[in-house]
Design an enzyme around this catalytic site. Structure first.
Site, PDB file in Angstrom:
ATOM      1  NE  ARG A  75      -0.002  -5.419  11.373  1.00 38.83           N
ATOM      2  CZ  ARG A  75      -0.241  -4.874  10.204  1.00 38.83           C
ATOM      3  NH1 ARG A  75       0.565  -3.969   9.708  1.00 38.83           N
ATOM      4  NH2 ARG A  75      -1.288  -5.216   9.477  1.00 38.83           N
ATOM      5  CE  LYS A 100      -1.330   1.349   3.901  1.00 40.03           C
ATOM      6  NZ  LYS A 100      -1.943   1.454   5.218  1.00 40.03           N
ATOM      7  CB  THR A 101       3.708   2.321   2.128  1.00 41.48           C
ATOM      8  OG1 THR A 101       3.018   1.833   3.272  1.00 41.48           O
ATOM      9  CG2 THR A 101       4.350   3.632   2.454  1.00 41.48           C
ATOM     10  CD  GLN A 104      -4.736  -3.984   7.948  1.00 33.36           C
ATOM     11  OE1 GLN A 104      -3.859  -3.509   8.641  1.00 33.36           O
ATOM     12  NE2 GLN A 104      -4.565  -4.236   6.656  1.00 33.36           N
ATOM     13  CG  ASP A 145      -2.478   5.288   4.497  1.00 31.95           C
ATOM     14  OD1 ASP A 145      -3.201   4.340   4.113  1.00 31.95           O
ATOM     15  OD2 ASP A 145      -1.322   5.135   4.913  1.00 31.95           O
ATOM     16  CD  GLU A 146      -3.748   2.645   8.109  1.00 39.96           C
ATOM     17  OE1 GLU A 146      -4.756   1.910   8.049  1.00 39.96           O
ATOM     18  OE2 GLU A 146      -2.597   2.211   8.238  1.00 39.96           O
TER      19      GLU A 146
END
Length: 778
Positions: A613, A33-34, A256, A225-226
């Site tokens: 993670r 994503k980043t 998430q 984002d998020e």
DNA sequence: TTTTCAAGAATTTTT
DNA sequence: TTCTTGAAAA
């Protein structure tokens, strides 16, 4: 160098190339994503979009910094500098600095952190003479936060029969009064709390169409984002700003979403397609981070949730090791398991500490882990909890600085008006507050006009107040010719704050002094960094940075350390080896979040976040008993353990046990816990295989030796227990403060055991052995 | 006003 | 168990 587009898979590339219009990127965990976000921004810039026109909102400051530097490596430092990138709070705090006067706030407004807000509310509840058991400041703040995040102003609150009714039903009919007073007091103090930064931005954009137009035109390309963790207030800001150009790209993963407790609304992401016309959708489903086992184990968990967007996360990565599940007896054992596993893995695979992280549901769980790591001499770093800027000595110092920048800052003033002690007590402060409320002025204004108001305080106190006000004023004058570092230094010297801490003479005092020094260094650094960036290095900006800083922002390059943090904090991060501890019912899922389906689903998403993670391997553990408020309670394994498809799991039993308890531990107390039999008697089936496979011969069917246990406990814990047992009448003891003395009488038991001691000074004192640090001399 | 000690509460998660 | 709060003493 390969072109950046070549580093992307098909969907990723499409997302990067999609320049205009509303779009949503559903980005599974570890799906790059980043990378997509950074390249997308870089790509915009390479295609003639001015960085000034790009706004990118991230979840943490750290994410913003990292993204910025990655973009800089593609398009160059000087170009990237002009991007607007940061958290909602920091970006809009910055905008409010230049626009706040329109809505009645000074441009140097203070940002209240949670502690300030709670203190103010405590004061208000007291002033309104409400029962503080009914109106708990923290809960009240939570409620106010809910209103603000839903854009319910005080007026809207009073206009809503439902809200009034709801608060009445929950036993807080005076919420409206408190809410109003709180908002008024913040306004008067020129202060905004965290929620205000968003709420007031909304106010600004709604009330001033010209301002809205200005920022709409400025932010032609917006990225969030998020997005699954945005609240209503944030949602409205984004909508307003994107309305003109509709170049809005949101990124997130509904699986998430873990922040509903602070108002995050998962519907924002689920409904995005309804909010804008002709939305392009991109689904990043390939996971590049984790092993197959991890990805599939995580999938098997999240499948149990009903509310979610359709997607299928997969990976081309290697199979990887199974997820380890470890049952332990106590939290101490759990800690040892973590420490042992880290140690073993390090040795076997030649690893450094920083490839490991330990995740837990609540901050309180860190202690047992810390103890175990320390014993094994494994270096670690805790994130979250009490951060550097929340320490008392730091907050005190900062309060002076805040007061210089904004003398109306009520909380800062109350914090330092009598620290270091200068004889201004609670009664005086109460009188000042009453006067300030009465004249609708700030307390500092009252201080400056003491002769005009009749406060009924004696002349001695009055002089003290005048001295204080004069000192602050002289600092303010000094501030004009000095930079942030110099003025802080001057404040510390003049107030003798450091001297005051040193006076305590304890080892803790030394480290607190060091913290203040550290703060000074931080200010120096700040000035230099700002100069480099050609940005303003004022005290006001520094304070803003600090107010919005998180623990991650204070990271220093250091030796490699194991990271310890809550699962919430771990969002967006990745680690090769991840330990998730405390998988027990009522802990994870938390007892507070087991009432509704949606609460459980959020806990499950939290578990999903935790698992995903990991790159290489996941370790899960649970304890059968755990201390809670000094009492040992029994725990049941978490339901989440059963939700992972068993074929990805590998059960491990403890090698040996040191049961840490003050109580006499009888083997029998475990008898009603069926799993325990695995340990001493016959293991259940799946465990047999594992222990065979691991040749785990350290299980010797040998009950722990009680004697040994007790010794361990005593020496491991504080030494006063020892004295408790050994001290007898006639002993000569030494006390840190009172010096030597003779024990002339003993009374009470356990924690209440007291000794009456006749000291050489002639005084006789009764001391609680629990607290008194006595050394037995003879 | 300040210091000291005993009783009581406390554990979700954070910008 | 540890931290905060409130009353009483100094």
């Amino acid at each position: 160098m390969t072109h950046y587009l070549d580093q992307l898979n098909d969907v990723q590339k499409q997302a990067v190339l999609q320049k205009d219009g509303p779009m949503i990127i559903i980005a599974g965990a570890g799906s790059g994503k980043t990378r997509v976000l950074t390249y997308r921004i870089a790509h915009l810039m390479k295609n003639d979009v001015d960085p000034f026109n790009i706004l990118s909102l991230t979840f943490t400051n750290k994410a913003a910094r990292e993204m910025k530097s990655r973009i800089a490596s593609v398009v160059g430092q000087s170009e990237a500098k002009n991007l607007w990138m940061g958290t909602f709070h920091s970006v809009f705090a910055r905008i409010l600095r230049s626009e706040s006067e329109k809505i009645g706030f000074p441009s140097n407004f203070t940002i209240y952190d949670t502690q300030d807000s709670v203190r103010l509310l405590t004061a208000i509840i007291k002033e309104l003479q409400l029962e503080k058991d009914k109106y708990k400041a923290k809960q009240v703040l939570g409620r106010i936060s809910q209103y603000k995040n839903s854009l319910i102003t005080v007026r809207a609150y009073y206009n809503s029969p439902e809200l009034l009714e709801a608060d009445k039903l929950s036993g807080r009919p005076q919420m409206g009064k408190i809410y109003k007073e709180y908002v008024d007091r913040c306004f008067k103090a020129g202060a905004m709390d965290f929620d205000d930064l968003l709420l007031r931005t909304n106010e600004l954009l709604t009330r001033f169409p010209v301002v809205l137009a200005k920022y709409q035109d400025r932010f032609r390309y917006i990225m969030v984002d998020e997005y699954q963790d945005t609240n209503h207030s944030q949602y409205l800001i984004v909508r307003a700003l994107a309305d003109r150009y509709q170049n809005i790209c949101v990124v997130g993963d509904d699986s998430q979403s873990i922040y509903s407790f602070r108002g995050a609304n998962i519907q924002n992401i689920l409904n995005f397609q309804k909010d804008y016309d002709d939305v392009k959708i991109f689904k990043l489903e390939q996971n590049y981070r984790s092993s197959k086992v991890i990805v599939e184990a995580a999938n098997s968990v999240i499948e149990k949730n009903k509310t979610k967007l359709d997607k299928e996360i997969w990976t081309a990565n290697a199979e990887g090791e199974r997820v380890i599940v470890m049952r332990t007896y106590s939290e101490g054992d759990e800690g040892r398991f973590v420490a042992d596993s880290i140690f073993e893995n390090k040795m076997q695979n030649q690893l450094t500490n920083d490839v490991f992280t330990v995740l837990y549901r609540t901050n309180a769980q860190s202690r047992a882990i810390e103890d175990a790591l320390r014993k094994k001499d494994i270096k670690y770093r805790i994130y979250g909890g009490l951060s550097f800027y929340q320490r008392k000595e730091i907050k005190d110092t900062l309060a002076y600085l805040r007061l210089l920048v904004n003398p109306n800052d009520e909380e800062a003033l109350k914090r330092v008006i009598n620290y270091p002690a200068r004889g201004i007590g609670q009664t005086t402060i109460d009188k000042l507050t009453v006067a300030a409320n009465h004249y609708k002025k700030s307390i500092f204004d009252i201080l400056l006009n003491l002769e005009l108001v009749d406060l009924k305080i004696n002349s001695g106190t009055k002089i003290k107040l005048e001295n204080f006000a004069n000192m602050i004023r002289s600092f303010q004058i000094e501030m004009e010719s000095k930079n942030a570092f110099e003025i802080t230094d001057a404040v510390l010297k003049k107030t003798r704050l450091i001297k005051d801490i040193e006076l305590e003479g304890t080892p803790e005092a030394i480290s607190r002094v060091e913290n203040v020094q550290e703060l000074l260094n931080g200010i120096k650094d700040f000035i230099e960094v700002q100069k480099e960036k050609e940005e303003e290095a004022s005290l006001s900006y520094f304070l803003e940075d600090v107010a919005l800083a998180t623990d991650f922002d204070n990271e220093k390059d250091d030796i490699p350390r194991v990271s310890l943090m809550t699962i919430h904090l771990s969002k967006g991060l990745e680690f090769p080896y991840v330990f998730i501890v405390g998988l027990e019912e009522n802990l994870f899922p938390s007892a507070m979040s087991m009432n509704t389906r949606s609460e459980i689903e959020e806990e499950r998403r939290l578990f999903y976040v935790a698992i995903t993670r990991a790159e290489k391997q996941v370790f899960l553990s649970y304890a059968q008993s755990r201390y809670r408020w000094g009492k040992l309670i029994d725990c049941e394994p978490s339901r989440f353990l059963e939700e992972i498809d068993e074929k990805y799991l590998k059960y491990i039993t403890p090698k040996k046990s040191i049961v840490q308890s003050n109580k006499f531990i009888d083997q029998n107390i475990f008898d009603d816990i069926p799993q325990h039999k695995i340990r001493f008697k016959k293991p259940v089936q799946r465990v047999i295989q594992k222990s065979k496979a691991r040749k785990n011969d350290s299980i010797k069917n040998e009950p722990p030796k009680n004697l040994k246990k007790l010794t361990t406990t005593i020496t491991g814990k504080d030494k006063t227990n020892l004295f408790d047992n050994n001290l007898t009448v006639g002993n000569i003891v030494e006390h840190a403060k009172f010096g030597r003395g003779e024990v002339i009488h003993l009374e009470g038991n356990g924690n209440n055991k007291k000794a009456e001691i006749k000291f050489e000074s002639g005084n006789t004192k009764k001391l609680l052995l629990q607290f008194a640090k006595l050394n037995i001399i003879a």
